[in-house]
Scaffold this active site. Structure first.
Site, PDB file in Angstrom:
ATOM      1  N   GLU A  67       5.056   3.213   0.060  1.00  0.00           N
ATOM      2  CA  GLU A  67       6.504   3.155  -0.027  1.00  0.00           C
ATOM      3  C   GLU A  67       7.083   4.085   1.026  1.00  0.00           C
ATOM      4  OE1 GLU A  67       7.169   6.468  -3.566  1.00  0.00           O
ATOM      5  OE2 GLU A  67       7.202   4.310  -4.074  1.00  0.00           O
ATOM      6  N   LYS A  99       6.176   7.570   5.203  1.00  0.00           N
ATOM      7  CA  LYS A  99       5.460   6.477   4.539  1.00  0.00           C
ATOM      8  C   LYS A  99       4.410   7.087   3.628  1.00  0.00           C
ATOM      9  CE  LYS A  99       3.132   2.118   5.587  1.00  0.00           C
ATOM     10  NZ  LYS A  99       2.615   1.244   6.671  1.00  0.00           N
ATOM     11  N   ASP A 119      -1.084  -8.677  12.283  1.00  0.00           N
ATOM     12  CA  ASP A 119      -0.134  -8.900  11.182  1.00  0.00           C
ATOM     13  C   ASP A 119       1.285  -8.877  11.742  1.00  0.00           C
ATOM     14  OD1 ASP A 119       0.712  -9.447   8.659  1.00  0.00           O
ATOM     15  OD2 ASP A 119       0.571  -7.382   7.937  1.00  0.00           O
ATOM     16  N   LEU A 136       0.800  -1.213   0.000  1.00  0.00           N
ATOM     17  CA  LEU A 136       0.000   0.000   0.000  1.00  0.00           C
ATOM     18  C   LEU A 136       0.836   1.267   0.000  1.00  0.00           C
ATOM     19  CD1 LEU A 136      -2.756  -0.989   2.603  1.00  0.00           C
ATOM     20  CD2 LEU A 136      -2.841  -1.175   0.113  1.00  0.00           C
TER      21      LEU A 136
END
Length: 1634
Positions: A1390, A1404, A1500, A1388
């Site tokens: 970089e 980000k 996650d 989603l």
């Protein structure tokens, strides 16, 4: 043009109206209406009232603008007409063009009933009777002619040249009066002046607070804290003063019956109509109505109509063309006061004699039984002659009444703009109006001691009324206007010529003329052997039949204390005894003032009155005009300046005053017993020396060096009794207790005590007594309050009427909100001088007591060293000093007047003497008469002698009159000369006393320690001495004038003062001043005295050092006239000594339309009096100005440039103004928006919370109760800023106290409160701000976060954040970031390295083009990162959320993790050492344990989502899939990477914290082995089958330590309940590590 006229009657009227509809430019609602009050052209509403845009021609003015139900409302222009300049072209009527045969009146009546029946009556040319058709056409032509003339005048008013020649007001109107910001145009100089208007007058603010204080003190001026609703109360009193000043004085009488004039012709009687109960009209039988019967005028009002179709058509617009009956209206008001100058409700009216005449004529008309003739009499031939006689009689009576009305029309009306001419007209024509105005001025401007109604001494901020003076093209205050009136002169004139107005014993007068000269009247009075309480007035003596004449109290006013006056009790003398101290500058020591007034009045009484002789008016006028030379010309300016100077002295010097009780006991032994008394008065400090039983009028002046006090000019505090005065005009007066002047800059040590903390139960309708705030607050209490508030709102809405639902809701809510505010702050409302806020606003330390009691706030003052004198403060003091001590202009004016009068009298004497001589020569001698008799041959001697004798007597009477004129002329000059000596003597004595006070002040300056004057030039004291030197020089010249010689005692006093002041004068550059008794040859000629400014001026030239530029204008106190341009602030200034003065804007008297500009210039103290004025209109003006203030402060980084002290002062003043202002709708929201702008820059937030937490509690209650007003979400935003995390908000201890005052549950209830009205946008904003406060508290404290979690509020908070309504992060502008090299990328986003505020960060950047990108996910991750804070969690720096466009970006800024992800560390350092494995595992476990403690699940966890900094500290990151555990529902298993997911998640079961433990086991496997789990499995289906069905586990290498392998197996257990918690994992890792 439509020729059809209609007669209708609006529902609220008591008579019919005549109107004509037109359709040229306006729709069907456009009408033209003609009436006795004027002509209207414009729109009417459905009720036939003026509504919308229209123009009305009043008798002396024209209004063009917006109307609302017969009231001027909205934008409009009122032109004050000048009749002589109005050019009107009268059109020739059609009737004049017709032959006489066609205009001849018919003798038979006209029957118009077919057209009138069943509808409004109309007048048209379509008559059925041919014989009367011509007459109707003539009537309509006359009406059209009138309408055309008025239309022509209306068209003329729109022309620029016409407006330029007229005085007019253009601005806002409310309820028929000028209200709001508007400009006034003066035609003489073609200038425009912008001001704030209220009820037809200009309102300006007089900053009576010490202006030196802002130079040194950044706190709120304490003197302004107690001012509340001053302007509101003042305007209520003002309405009582000008009561009855309406556009249409009767009850809706803007039109009257048009048939009054038509009824003059017998043929037109049928046009009358009656008013039915439903408001419609119906025809009446033919009748003749008297001018006093309905419908010509309302009942109980004395009036008489003028004709619409006047017999003299040429007089239609000649000043009284509209013949307004309003000027003749006079509603009698009963009053118990018998004096001629009494206080009563007054209104514009005609004189009493005119009213009596009108009433008598009306009574005569009503007594005529046959005046009202019914239709049967009219139709009977036998009564035709009687009818005609009555008709003629009625015409004659109407002519008489019309003439009286024309005369009474000279009484002016304001029509919404009160000018000086209007007030002067009322002063001249209404005897009672003067007293009403005087009492108003005494209460609100200058406290006149003679009326004992001083204004409140605690009110340091006051508002002043100004009115436009069209003659001088300026604005004038009421007190100065009073000085311009001729009331005093009229009373003096009556006292001079009316023998009944004075009591004078002829024996005393004869004795006086024989033994005393007019020049020794004061000596005569001083040589009396009686005490002041037993003084015989000049010109009077004790008679055998009368008791000794004593100074006795006069007849008191209503509630006013008794005043001592002259022995006589005539009304004129009593009133002059009250007016002379007001109009003249007299010594205000009580007994000296009485003696001065007694001397003046007795000199007036020396003017002889001769029987059967009336002197020419100009002779007594000379005396009246001479007294006018001594009238105060700058009463308001002098009062304010002296008050300001006294405050300045008190600020720099400790106030000291010498007081002693006057010696009232007579000393029978004759020994001289001296008693010194110091009186603080309005103008000066006077010292009287009483010696035994004799009061000396002349005071020996002591040397300044011996004086121990400085008390001149006087303070406005007078030792008057506290009494309540209730006047008949509705103004209530109460003299407040005397308070001391404000002390020097104090240090406060405050202990605050109140009866109770303000709690919500005060507004709880159930009265359950539950407190909302405090440590004992409960969730139930807050919830019940919110529910009760909803019920109350619903009930209020249900109770409103259906027709006016919205309006009633708004009005009820406004009233309830106002009551709510007053109930929220009861403690603040009840206290006055010891106000709680007075202590809260101090800049020094404050100690808050934890124990609350019913006692009031106690403030203990500690003396502090006075401030140091700087060059700025010295120049201000010097300017105030010069303006406070002036040489009286009256001395020069009176001298010039007297010299001119002497020249005129000498010429008059010569002329009269020559006339007497000529007349005497024309008179025949006795010898000539005898010779004529001898020559008379006929017997006509007796007739001839009678003829000659009559002519001789006529000549003798002319001679006697001329001799009396000459005698009176000479006597008038002698009286003026005596008055001059008396008045000049008093003036010189008064000036000497004031100079003594001035020199005392100068000695105080000389005695200052060097440390306080180190920054001043060495010769700074010379500037003060020069000023007093000039005054004494002028006094000396006046006393030694050769034309009029004064008493030697006055000269001696001046010489003695010079000798005593020689030490000070010796400091002048020319050396010491010497005197030889009566000479002053060594005194250099000073500069001529400073000239007086124009009478009506008042501006701030005293403080021009604040103004933006410098000039060389003279040091005069000009009343500020507005600048012609409304866009710039007046920057005129004065050149001071020296000239290096810091510039800056300031106005001593501030025009309120410029108040925002002055506030923006830094004079924040002006906010308080405006906010506390109680006037909603003025507050709304300032509310709009706060928008400009915020814009000004926000632009060009001004907030960063403003000094901290100024910011603190502005913040404190604004916050305090919210308490004293109850305008919730407009003011409170704008103030808190401004506070929100300032709060981030406020340097002392902790101190702010300590000072104002009681106020915050009160406003929180208001916020909960009053959500619909738009204030709640703004106030919650303010509180959210106050509890911002870290150093941006309160410190941690105070945040705990904040939570105790405002429980978490309170904000949760506000956040979760259902929105009933979907159109209420503020409700959604309120929910978001409540969530913001919970976010800030949660970030700041783990305890708050846990409490929020325990109440299941994290989910709703994240939902609000997800939609961008609340933020848990710092908002960063994209321009603040510098993006550097690329670090990596994911599905989603970089990651780049960046620079923010000079530090390295990780940025980000989310890929918007990705199909899987969702803004909600982005905002959720930002919110989670912002809410949580732990050393092992990735630290959020901020986020950038730009508007969505093709160039928009969404970025998260975090701390930079230099070593990248844990996966990268593993790959680079494979295999990891056991120490590194334990370190990384423990760090991740601690981070996850914190997340689970606050009910967050990462979902996650894997090595790729763990980041490592340069110190090898592992931190959990990538919260994009994080969710909040909700006990009410299971979370879906659509989560992170499948290989790291637990079996139950793969099977779609609930995702719990145990699922994170499973994923943590997989990450631990990566650490231990360096490999990805399940490398052999390539599909999700195979993974699910293997893990869920086959219970497959990843293979652990034998090289992995046993306890690590065991821990991995425990975390990967198939049963979630058998997996260890994160805290258990931490314990195992810590045990092994040790």
């Amino acid at each position: 043009m439509n020729n059809q006229f209609e007669v209708f009657r609006p529902n609220s009227y008591t008579y019919d109206v005549l109107a004509k509809q037109y359709t040229e430019t306006i729709a069907s609602s456009g009408h033209m209406v003609l009436s006795h009050h004027g002509f209207y052209k414009g729109n009417l509403n459905e009720n036939k009232l003026k509504n919308g845009k229209g123009t009305f021609l009043f008798p002396n003015s024209i209004y063009s603008g917006q109307w609302n139900s017969d009231k001027k409302e909205g934008d409009g222009t009122l032109i004050i007409l000048k009749p002589q300049k109005i050019q009107k072209k009268s059109s020739q009527s059609k009737s004049q063009q017709q032959p006489p045969s066609q205009t001849k009146k018919s003798s038979s009546p006209i029957n118009l009933s077919p057209r009138l029946q069943g509808q409004n009556p109309t007048i048209t040319t379509n008559g059925s009777n041919n014989n009367n058709k011509v007459n109707i056409e003539s009537l309509i032509n006359k009406l059209n002619d009138k309408f055309n003339q008025c239309e022509e005048l209306i068209n003329q008013t729109s022309q620029e040249e016409f407006l330029k020649q007229q005085d007019y007001y253009n601005g806002k109107w409310i309820n028929g009066k000028a209200n709001g910001i508007g400009c006034f145009h003066f035609s003489k100089d073609d200038s425009m002046h912008y001001d704030f208007w209220r009820y037809g007058v200009v309102i300006r603010y007089a900053n009576q607070q010490n202006i030196l204080k802002p130079l040194y003190d950044d706190s709120v001026p304490a003197g302004l804290l107690n001012s509340r609703e001053i302007l509101k109360d003042m305007m209520e009193d003002w309405k009582s003063v000008v009561v009855g000043d309406d556009d249409f004085p009767c009850t809706r009488p803007y039109l009257t019956t048009p048939t009054a004039s038509i009824s003059l012709n017998r043929e037109n009687i049928n046009i009358y109509s009656n008013n039915n109960s439903n408001g419609t009209t119906s025809p009446t039988s033919p009748s003749i109505l008297s001018p006093t019967q309905v419908p010509l005028s309302p009942p109980k009002v004395n009036t008489a109509p003028s004709t619409l179709i006047s017999e003299d058509d040429n007089n239609f617009t000649s000043g009284s063309g509209f013949c307004s009956p309003s000027s003749s209206l006079s509603i009698k008001m009963s009053s118990p006061i018998s004096s001629g100058l009494q206080h009563s409700k007054t209104q514009p009216n005609v004189s009493q004699s005119q009213n009596q005449q009108i009433q008598q004529q009306q009574q005569q008309q009503q007594q005529q039984p046959s005046l009202l003739v019914n239709s049967t009499i009219v139709q009977t031939n036998t009564n035709n002659n009687k009818f005609n006689d009555l008709l003629i009689n009625q015409r004659n009576q109407q002519k008489i009444l019309k003439k009286q009305l024309l005369k009474s029309n000279q009484q002016k009306q304001s029509f919404g703009i009160i000018t000086s001419n209007y007030l002067k007209s009322r002063l001249e024509n209404e005897e009672k109006f003067f007293m009403t105005l005087i009492l108003f001025i005494s209460k609100w401007e200058i406290p006149f001691k003679s009326f004992n109604i001083p204004n409140n001494p605690s009110i340091h901020a006051s508002f002043l009324i100004f009115v436009p003076d069209t003659d001088n093209c300026t604005f004038i205050s009421l007190s100065n206007l009073i000085m311009q009136s001729n009331v005093l002169e009229r009373l003096i004139f009556k006292l001079l010529i009316d023998p009944m107005s004075k009591v004078l014993n002829s024996t005393a007068l004869n004795t006086l003329t024989e033994s005393q000269t007019l020049g020794n009247l004061s000596t005569y009075n001083n040589n009396n052997n009686n005490t002041i309480n037993n003084t015989i007035s000049i010109g009077q003596s004790k008679s055998a039949n009368s008791s000794p004449n004593k100074i006795s109290p006069s007849v008191s006013l209503v509630g006013v204390s008794s005043l001592t006056t002259l022995p006589s009790s005539t009304p004129e003398e009593r009133e002059l005894h009250k007016l002379l101290p007001i109009c003249l500058d007299l010594d205000e020591t009580p007994h000296i003032e009485k003696e001065c007034i007694a001397s003046i009045l007795n000199i007036f009484k020396l003017f002889p009155t001769i029987e059967d002789y009336q002197p020419p008016q100009f002779i007594p006028d000379t005396i009246c005009k001479f007294i006018s030379c001594f009238k105060k010309t700058r009463a308001l300016e002098n009062y304010l300046l002296q008050k300001q100077f006294q405050m300045s002295k008190d600020y720099f010097f400790k106030p000291t005053a010498t007081t002693a009780t006057p010696n009232n006991n007579n000393n029978s032994s004759g020994n001289s017993k001296l008693t010194t008394t110091t009186h603080l008065t309005n103008n000066t400090t006077t010292t009287t020396i009483v010696s035994g039983s004799k009061t000396l009028k002349r005071t020996k002046v002591t040397p300044p060096s011996q004086s121990s006090s400085s008390s001149s000019p006087s303070s406005d505090q007078t030792n008057l009794p506290s009494i309540a005065i209730s006047s008949s005009n509705g103004i209530s007066y109460k003299s407040p207790p005397v308070t001391s002047p404000p002390p020097t800059k104090p240090t406060f040590s405050v202990s605050l005590t109140t009866s109770n903390k303000i709690d919500i139960s005060a507004s709880n309708p159930n009265g359950n007594g539950m407190k909302l705030y405090g440590s004992n607050a409960t969730t139930t209490a807050a919830s019940s309050i919110l529910n009760n508030n909803n019920n109350n709102n619903n009930n209020n809405n249900n109770n409103n009427n259906n027709n006016n639902n919205n309006n009633n809701n708004n009005n009820n809510n406004c009233g309830q909100r106002r009551q709510t505010v007053e109930s929220i702050f009861p403690t603040f409302k009840q206290q006055s001088n010891t106000d709680l806020l007075t202590s809260l606003m101090q800049s020094t330390s404050i100690s808050l007591s934890n124990k609350y009691s019913s006692s009031t706030t106690t403030i203990s003052t500690v003396d502090q060293t006075p401030p140091e004198l700087t060059l700025q403060s010295l120049n201000i003091l010097l300017s105030q000093f010069k303006q406070s001590y002036l040489f009286p202009d009256s001395i020069t004016l009176s001298f010039n007047y007297l010299t001119k009068q002497k020249e005129n009298i000498e010429q008059m004497e010569k002329i009269i003497q020559s006339k007497i001589q000529l007349i005497q020569e024309t008179k025949p001698k006795q010898q000539q008469l005898q010779q004529q008799q001898q020559k008379n041959l006929l017997n006509y001697s007796s007739s001839f002698n009678e003829y000659l004798t009559n002519h001789d007597n006529l000549i003798d009477s002319i001679l006697i009159g001329l001799k009396n004129d000459l005698s009176q002329l000479q006597k008038s000059f002698e009286i003026c000369l005596t008055l001059y000596k008396e008045m000049i003597t008093q003036q010189i004595q008064l000036v000497l006393k004031r100079l003594k006070s001035a020199h005392s002040f100068i000695n105080q300056l000389i005695g200052l320690p060097q440390s306080r004057v180190s920054k001043l030039p060495k010769d700074f004291i010379v500037r003060f001495i020069k000023h007093t030197h000039r005054i004494i020089y002028q006094l000396y010249n006046s006393a030694n004038n050769t034309f009029i010689k004064l008493d030697n005692e006055i000269k001696i006093d001046i010489d003695e003062f010079i000798v005593q002041s020689n030490d000070l004068f010796s400091k002048l550059p020319n050396g010491a001043i010497t005197t030889n008794g009566t000479t002053m040859n060594s005194i250099p000629s000073p500069v001529s005295p400073i000239g007086s400014p124009p009478l009506p001026s008042i501006s701030a030239s005293v403080y021009e050092y604040f103004l933006g530029k410098k000039s060389s204008s003279s040091l005069t106190l000009n009343v500020s006239q507005q600048q012609q341009s409304s866009n710039s602030l007046d920057r005129s200034s004065v050149q001071f000594e020296p000239s290096d003065i810091t510039p800056g804007p300031f106005s001593f008297i501030s025009p309120l339309d410029k108040i925002i500009e002055e506030i923006m210039s830094g004079h924040y103290q002006l906010i308080l009096p405006v906010a506390s004025s109680g006037d909603d209109l003025l507050v709304s003006v300032v509310s709009l100005g706060l928008i400009d203030l915020r814009s000004y402060l926000s632009s060009n980084n001004r907030l960063k440039e403003i000094s901290k002290s100024s910011l603190i002062q502005l913040f404190n003043i604004l916050l305090h103004s919210t308490v004293i202002c109850h305008n919730i709708n407009s003011y409170l929201p704008e103030v808190f928006k401004t506070l929100i702008l300032l709060l981030p820059f406020y340097p002392k937030k902790d101190e702010l919370f300590i000072k104002y937490k009681e106020i915050f509690i009160g406003f929180m209650e208001l916020c909960v109760i009053d959500e619909l007003c738009g204030f709640s979400f703004i106030y919650l935003e303010f509180l959210g800023l106050l509890v911002k995390p870290k150093k941006k908000g309160l410190r941690k201890e105070l945040k705990k106290e904040f939570v105790e005052l405002f429980p978490i549950q309170l904000f949760i209830d506000i956040m979760e409160k259902p929105i009933v009205d979907a159109t209420n946008k503020n409700a959604e904003k309120t929910r978001a701000q409540a969530a913001q406060i919970l976010i800030n508290l949660s970030i700041s404290s783990i305890e708050c976060l846990l409490e929020v979690k325990s109440k299941n509020a994290l989910g709703p908070i994240l939902d609000i954040c997800k939609f961008g309504q609340a933020f848990a992060h710092t908002q960063i502008e994209e321009s603040e970031l510098q993006i550097l090299q690329f670090l990596g990328e994911g599905a989603l986003a970089e990651v780049h390295k960046g620079i923010w505020k000079g530090k390295e960060v990780a940025v980000k950047i989310f890929n918007e083009g990705s199909f899987s990108f969702r803004l909600e996910d982005f905002l959720k991750e930002v919110a989670i990162l912002g809410l949580i804070s732990h050393p092992n969690l990735l630290k959020l720096k901020g986020a950038c959320i730009a508007p969505r466009s093709h160039k928009s970006t969404f970025m998260i800024v975090t701390e930079l993790m230099h070593k990248g992800t844990l996966l990268e560390v593993i790959n680079k350092n494979k295999p990891l050492s056991l120490e590194d494995i334990i370190k990384y595992a423990l760090s991740v476990a601690q981070g996850l344990a914190y997340l689970h403690s606050v009910d967050f699940i990462h979902r996650d966890i894997k090595a790729a989502n763990i980041l490592v900094d340069k110190n090898n500290n592992a931190k959990v990151g990538d919260f994009g899939l994080s969710r909040v555990i909700d006990n009410n529902f299971n979370m879906t298993a659509v989560a992170g990477t499948p290989k790291w997911e637990s079996p139950e998640c793969l099977m779609g079961e609930a995702y719990t914290s145990a699922s994170d433990v499973y994923s943590y086991g997989m990450m631990l496997f990566e650490l231990a082995t360096g490999d990805e789990p399940f490398l052999e499995i390539q599909s999700i289906v195979e993974l699910a089958r293997s893990v869920c069905d086959k219970k497959l586990k990843p293979k652990i290498s034998s090289s992995v330590p046993n306890f690590i392998s065991s821990l991995i197996k425990d975390c990967l257990h198939n049963s979630p309940k058998k997996r260890p918690t994160m805290n258990q994992i931490i314990q195992k890792l810590c045990n092994h590590k040790c």
